[in-house]
Design a protein around this motif. Sequence first.
Motif, mmCIF file in Angstrom:
data_model
loop_
_atom_site.group_PDB
_atom_site.id
_atom_site.type_symbol
_atom_site.label_atom_id
_atom_site.label_comp_id
_atom_site.label_asym_id
_atom_site.label_seq_id
_atom_site.Cartn_x
_atom_site.Cartn_y
_atom_site.Cartn_z
ATOM 1 N N LEU A 85 0.861 -1.189 0.000
ATOM 2 C CA LEU A 85 0.000 0.000 0.000
ATOM 3 C C LEU A 85 0.892 1.232 0.000
ATOM 4 N N ALA A 86 0.740 2.041 -1.013
ATOM 5 C CA ALA A 86 1.555 3.270 -1.066
ATOM 6 C C ALA A 86 0.997 4.268 -0.066
ATOM 7 N N LEU A 87 1.819 4.670 0.868
ATOM 8 C CA LEU A 87 1.343 5.600 1.909
ATOM 9 C C LEU A 87 2.437 6.643 2.150
ATOM 10 N N SER A 88 2.104 7.890 1.936
ATOM 11 C CA SER A 88 3.099 8.949 2.172
ATOM 12 C C SER A 88 2.575 9.903 3.234
ATOM 13 N N LEU A 89 3.496 10.504 3.951
ATOM 14 C CA LEU A 89 3.113 11.493 4.965
ATOM 15 C C LEU A 89 3.103 12.865 4.315
ATOM 16 N N VAL A 129 5.887 2.727 23.983
ATOM 17 C CA VAL A 129 5.254 3.276 25.199
ATOM 18 C C VAL A 129 5.407 4.791 25.198
ATOM 19 N N LEU A 130 4.292 5.464 25.038
ATOM 20 C CA LEU A 130 4.294 6.933 25.056
ATOM 21 C C LEU A 130 3.124 7.406 25.904
ATOM 22 N N PRO A 131 3.286 8.508 26.607
ATOM 23 C CA PRO A 131 2.181 8.979 27.447
ATOM 24 C C PRO A 131 0.998 9.479 26.613
ATOM 25 N N CYS A 132 -0.165 9.562 27.267
ATOM 26 C CA CYS A 132 -1.342 10.110 26.608
ATOM 27 C C CYS A 132 -1.007 11.508 26.107
ATOM 28 N N GLY A 133 -1.439 11.817 24.938
ATOM 29 C CA GLY A 133 -1.211 13.156 24.411
ATOM 30 C C GLY A 133 0.107 13.308 23.683
ATOM 31 N N ALA A 134 0.917 12.244 23.647
ATOM 32 C CA ALA A 134 2.238 12.363 23.026
ATOM 33 C C ALA A 134 2.205 12.002 21.539
ATOM 34 N N GLY A 135 1.037 11.608 21.058
ATOM 35 C CA GLY A 135 0.933 11.324 19.630
ATOM 36 C C GLY A 135 1.284 9.894 19.261
ATOM 37 N N LYS A 136 0.689 8.950 19.952
ATOM 38 C CA LYS A 136 0.945 7.541 19.615
ATOM 39 C C LYS A 136 0.397 7.236 18.219
ATOM 40 N N THR A 137 -0.737 7.887 17.901
ATOM 41 C CA THR A 137 -1.328 7.671 16.581
ATOM 42 C C THR A 137 -0.307 8.002 15.492
ATOM 43 N N ALA A 150 3.439 6.571 11.209
ATOM 44 C CA ALA A 150 4.828 6.544 10.717
ATOM 45 C C ALA A 150 5.270 5.109 10.432
ATOM 46 N N ALA A 151 4.849 4.180 11.300
ATOM 47 C CA ALA A 151 5.198 2.768 11.074
ATOM 48 C C ALA A 151 4.541 2.268 9.789
ATOM 49 N N MET A 152 3.299 2.674 9.566
ATOM 50 C CA MET A 152 2.613 2.274 8.329
ATOM 51 C C MET A 152 3.368 2.802 7.118
ATOM 52 N N ALA A 153 3.824 4.056 7.241
ATOM 53 C CA ALA A 153 4.568 4.657 6.121
ATOM 54 C C ALA A 153 5.882 3.917 5.898
ATOM 55 N N ALA A 154 6.468 3.427 6.978
ATOM 56 C CA ALA A 154 7.744 2.725 6.845
ATOM 57 C C ALA A 154 7.564 1.387 6.137
ATOM 58 N N PHE A 155 6.487 0.699 6.428
ATOM 59 C CA PHE A 155 6.305 -0.644 5.864
ATOM 60 C C PHE A 155 5.537 -0.652 4.544
ATOM 61 N N GLN A 156 4.747 0.417 4.284
ATOM 62 C CA GLN A 156 4.025 0.517 3.002
ATOM 63 C C GLN A 156 3.185 -0.731 2.748
ATOM 64 N N CYS A 157 2.332 -1.051 3.699
ATOM 65 C CA CYS A 157 1.520 -2.262 3.541
ATOM 66 C C CYS A 157 0.131 -2.037 4.117
ATOM 67 N N SER A 158 -0.776 -2.926 3.721
ATOM 68 C CA SER A 158 -2.142 -2.831 4.245
ATOM 69 C C SER A 158 -2.105 -3.030 5.769
ATOM 70 N N THR A 159 -2.983 -2.313 6.443
ATOM 71 C CA THR A 159 -2.889 -2.292 7.917
ATOM 72 C C THR A 159 -4.259 -2.430 8.549
ATOM 73 N N LEU A 160 -4.312 -3.259 9.570
ATOM 74 C CA LEU A 160 -5.515 -3.370 10.400
ATOM 75 C C LEU A 160 -5.211 -2.687 11.726
#
Lengths: 423, 567
Positions: free
Chosen positions: B177-181, B218-226, B231-241
Motif C-alpha cells: 500500500l503506497a502511503l506517504s506522509l 510506550v508513550l504517554p497520553c497526548g504524546a501522539g501515539k497515533t 509513521a510505522a505504516m509509512a515505513a512498511f508501506q503495507c495494508s494495515t488493520l
Amino acid sequence: MKHFDRHPAEPASPAPRPVEPEATCSAGFALDDMLIVLAACMVEPPRLRSNDLALFARARETLVALLAPLPEWVEEVFTASPVQRIERAVHTLRLLSFVEVGNDEAGRPQLAATRWGREWIERPAKERVKRLLDSLKSPSRRRAEGGGLNFLPYDWPTIPSHEFDEPTAIVTAFQDLPPGIFFDLVEFLRHRSTAANPLLALARSGKRYYWLPGVVEQIERLWTRRLLGFFGDRLVLLGGVRLGKSGGGISFALTDVGQYLLDQVNDFTFAEELAAEVVVQPNFDVVFLTPSIPTEAALGRFAERLGTGVGTLFRITRRSILTAAATGLTAEQALATLRQAAPKGVPDNVAREIASWFGQCRRVTLRPAVLVRCPDVETARRVLAAGGKSVTLLTDTVVELHDPQAKPALLRKLREVGVFASE
Amino acid sequence: MTGFRPDNPLIVQGDHTLLVEVDSPRYPEARDRLSPFAELVKSPEHIHTYRITPLSIWNACAAGVSPDDIVAALADLAKYPVPEHVTKGVRDHASRYGRLRLVRLAPHSEELALIAADRPLAEEIARQRGVAPLLGERLSPLSFRVDPARRGRLKQALVKTGFPAEDLAGYAAGESLALSLRETTRRGRPFALRDYQLAAAAAFHAGGAEHGGSGVIVLPCGAGKTMVGIAAMAAFQCSTLILTTSVTAVQQWIDELLDKTGLDKEQIGAYHSGAKEVRPVTVATYQILTHRRRGGDFTHLELFDHRDWGLIVYDEVHLLPAPIFQVTAGLQARRRLGLTATLVREDGHEDDVFALIGPKRAEVPWKVLERQGWIAEAACTEIRVEMPEHLRMPYALAEPRLKFRLASENPKKTRLVREILARHPEEPALVIGMYLDQIESIARELGFPVLTGETPQRRRDELFADFRRGRLRVLAVSKVANFAVDLPDAALAVQVSGTFGSRQEEAQRLGRLLRPKPGANQAHFYTLVSRDTVEQEFARERQLFLCEQGYEYRIRDAEELAGESWA
C-alpha cells in the motif's frame, strides 16, 4: 613456699612489635548491632518464646537480615556469626535496660524498647558511645556493684576488689599501647601474662589468696583470659580497637574510644553518622538516601517498615498512622519527625492525609454492663424504678445495669416487685 | 562507609528495584541508561523507581543491550555497591535470551523450527509440560519442527518457562500500500513528526530487519501515539488493520490518516457496530471483534483473515482483551505494533504482551515530554467536601457499594463544580462522572450538555466539533470519554465521581488534558471527594497513581478554598 619465677629455659615473652595488617575492620560492629536490634524493638518488637523468653527463630532471622556483613576472619575469631551477634546484642541491651520483656496486645511476650533505650538511640552517635563509656568508667561500675553492664565483663572467679584492683591492672595492661598502631594480639597477651602479669607479682608477695592458682602457668592463663575477656567484650564491643588481619593472626590498634575507656584521654573523636537524608515521596514512600538508624527508629513509630539501610525503607499508611495514634502519638509529632528528617520537606498531600488520619481517631471506653431486656415498656419502667440510680433506660424495653457487681441486689429488688429474671 | 559515592544518583535495592534521585546532576544520564533494561514503575517528585524484571532484561536483550552494559551502568551510577545477587540475576536472565531461536526451516518455507543453543536446554524444553505439546517432530538433537499455527502459543509458553524464544522467522509481506506522509495537513497546517515519534517508529521498523516489525511503543497520553502508528505504516508501506478501543477512537484514527497521509477515503474503512468496511487500511474496535453471537462464537474475528494484512496496530495495548490475545497468537506471521501509555496491565498479563505483540521498542516518560513542552503540565487537586447532614445517617447504614455511590453523588459537589468553573472562566472544561444521574443533574443545573454512551454518534460528533471550535466551553461526560476521545482544547477537568480506585481511568482522564496548550501550557485536574467516606479511600488509590507519575497532588477542603487562589 612456692617459687613463682619462670624457668630460665622459658623466658618471659618480649613486648609486642608493631605489625602491618593486610586487612582491617572497624570493631564497632557490636555497637551497630545493638542499635539495629534496639531500633527493631522500637518499631516492631520481636516476639519471644514463652518458655525461655528467647527470640523466636523467625524473629531472630528478621533481625539477622538487618545486620551488616562482617569479614569472615572477624566472624571466626570473635565467634561473631550473625545469630551470635544478635544474641550478644540482645544480652547487652538487656543488661543496659534498653530493652525489656513486654507483652503484645494478645498477651504474648515480646522484646520492647524501654524509655532509656529510646532516649539513648535518639542521641547523636558520639553521645551514645560516651554515655556508655562514662557509665562503665564510674566507680560503682568499676567495683561491679549491682547488675547491669560493668567495667569488667566477667564475674568468675570473683576477685575481691580489696585484695586486687583488677580494673586498674587491666587499664594498665592496655594503657602503654600507642594509639593507632597495630600489634599482634597473641604476642601482646603472651607478653602481658608472662612479663607484666600483676597476678604473678601478687603470688610472689607470699600472701595466699583462695582465688589465685598455685602454679605459674595457671596464673598466666588466668590473666590471659581476663585480658582477652576485656578485649573482646569491652574494647571490641564498644569500638575501642580497630581489628587487623596480619599473617595468620589477629592484630589490633587502640582507637580514640579505647583510649577514653582506658583513661588515657579526656575526650575522643568519633565519626558522626552521615546526616540522615530522607525523602518523603508524595506517594507516601519514605526513601533513605543515607543510612540512619536513629531516624529509622523515629519513623518506625508511625510508618510501615519495608527495608533497612538505604532505599525505600518505610511507607506511611492509614493503618500505620492509626497504630501510632493508639500509642498516643499526635499528628504534630509525626509531621515534626518527618520534617526534621526530610530536608526537601513533606509533600502537601502527605501532610494533609496524615493530619486527616490522625483526626479520625477517637477514644472510647469499654466496660462490662448487664442488660435487662423487658417484654414491654411498662416492665421496663418497673425495672427502672427498682434499680434507681444504678440503672439507665437504653431503649423503650432495655435497661442497663451499670455495675455487674450490683446484679444480686437488683435481682432481689425485682423479685420484691414481682419481676423475675432469667439468664 | 566503604564504596559510598554520594554524588551518584542511583540506589540498587536487593529486591531488584532501582531508586533514582531526580535532583542529581547525573539524573538525565541515569534515566537514559536505565530505561533500556528497567521498567519505570513510578516517578514521583524526587525519587523515581525502576524495576528490573526478566521481561525488562529480555526487552533489553531484544534491543541489543548486553548484560555487561547493564551491569556497568548499575555500577557506574550507584551510590552504594550493587548487591551481588542483583548483578548475578541480570546476567542469569540475559543469558536465557536468544538461547532458543525460532526460524524458518528454509528461506521461503512456511515451516518453522525451534533451535536450542545446547542439548541440555533442548532436553529441558522438550520435557516442559506447557511446551512439549506445542513442539513438532525432533529434527536434530537441538531442533524441533514447529507448526506455524502454534508459533504464538509456543512463544507464550516459552516465556512462562523462563526461556523466551528469539523470533527470527520473519513476517508475511502483506498487501502493499503506497502511503506517504504530508508536509502540510489537509486542514492546511504544517506537519512533521516529532523527533521522539520518528525515533520510536525507526526502532520498530529496525530498517526492515527480521528482529524488527513487532513490539510495543510506550508513550504517554497526548504524546501522539497515533502519529507513531502512522509513521510505522509509512515505513512498511503495507495494508494495515488498526484495532482500537471505541467508535470515537476509530473515527479519530480515520481523521488523522486522512489529514496527515496521502490516503483517500476509499482506502480507509471503519469496522464497528455501525459500519463494516474492509479496506486497505481498516480501523476496528476491540468490542466488535470480541462480539459473540448467541451460540458463543466470535462473529467478527474473521476480519483478521479478510485481507492479507501486512501490519496490525494494537492501540492501547494494555487493554487488549483475552480473545484478541488468542487470535494474535495465531497471527505471528504478521507485523504487530502495540501502542500504549503503560506496560502495566491491571490483569498482570504483561508477559503475554511481550510474547505475542513483541518486546518494548521505545519509551519516553511523561515528565520528559512535559519538560520539552510536548504535553501540558497538569496540576492535580483533590477537594474534600462534607456529606450533607441529611445523608450522613443513610450513608452510615448503607452497604459498602451503596456507600460509595452515596458519597460519589454527594449533592454538595454541584456547588463546587460551579465555583471551579467560575475560577477558570476561559478554559475549556470537562465535567467527568461515573453515574449518569449525577452528571445529568449537574449538567442540568449548571446548563451544559451531557455526552454518555447512549448519545447518538451524530450528536457526539456535533458536541465534539462545538467543543473543539470553542462554541461550547463545558461538556459533561460519562465513562465513555475515558478512552481515546480527542478533545484538543480541554484544559480543565472536574472529576465528580470515578470507578472506585481505577488507576487506568485516572490516567486516561488526566490524559484528556495533556495535549499542549497555548500560553502557559497548564492544565488543571480537580477531583471532588466526600470527606471521611469510602470515596476518600478510593480517591487516594487513584491519587497515588498520579503522584507516582510525577504530578503534584494537592488536597484542599472545600471550606478553606474560599479565600485561596487556586491557580
